[in-house]
Write an enzyme that holds these catalytic residues in place. Structure first.
Site, PDB file in Angstrom:
ATOM      1  N   LYS A 195       0.827  -1.209   0.000  1.00 50.71           N
ATOM      2  CA  LYS A 195       0.000   0.000   0.000  1.00 50.71           C
ATOM      3  C   LYS A 195       0.863   1.261   0.000  1.00 50.71           C
ATOM      4  CE  LYS A 195      -4.180  -1.821   0.385  1.00 50.71           C
ATOM      5  NZ  LYS A 195      -5.517  -1.408   0.192  1.00 50.71           N
ATOM      6  N   ARG A 250      -4.793 -10.376   2.649  1.00 46.03           N
ATOM      7  CA  ARG A 250      -4.687 -10.274   1.190  1.00 46.03           C
ATOM      8  C   ARG A 250      -3.289  -9.750   0.901  1.00 46.03           C
ATOM      9  NH1 ARG A 250      -8.954  -7.114   2.009  1.00 46.03           N
ATOM     10  NH2 ARG A 250      -7.951  -5.392   0.938  1.00 46.03           N
TER      11      ARG A 250
END
Length: 134
Positions: A69, A103
């Protein structure tokens, strides 16, 4: 922007879970995800990871996706393909704080890190390993 990120996200997800249940969705089909990275500031993401266990109050499995991210990239000043260590750190914290599902892009490394984290957490839960403090 959030006033109290953790409280607001937990409340919003709790309301969504209630609406899903009222719509006839079986509880065992519902997972909760704090939405790390989606419209959140760095400090929001960090607070959610630090207090992820609050989602446990909803009694549903917790899913977390922090892999590569942008907040990791901003903290470490790394490109998207050079965020493994930051990703693993966030995933370890997520597992420690109650995540059931991760994930991730880097599956093998994540599985190894999660297994060690889970083993340490479980060892700390055993009564014979408790520490009494004066």
């Amino acid at each position: 922007e959030y006033g109290n990120t953790v409280a607001e996200v937990v409340a919003e997800i709790g309301e969504t879970v209630q609406r899903a249940r009222q719509a006839g969705i079986a509880a065992e089909r519902i997972l909760v995800d704090p939405g790390i990275g989606f419209g959140k500031r760095i400090e929001d993401n960090l607070a959610l990871l630090a207090h992820l266990s609050r989602l446990g109050d909803l009694r549903r499995p917790i899913v977390v996706g922090t892999s590569r991210k942008s907040f990791i990239g901003r903290i470490l000043e790394r490109t998207v393909h050079d965020r493994l260590e930051g990703t693993l750190a966030t995933e370890v914290v997520a597992v420690w704080n109650g995540a059931h599902i991760l994930r991730t892009h880097d599956v093998a490394a994540t599985v190894r890190a999660a297994r060690i984290t889970d083993a340490i957490r479980k060892a700390g839960e055993r009564p014979e390993n408790s520490v009494s403090r004066p």
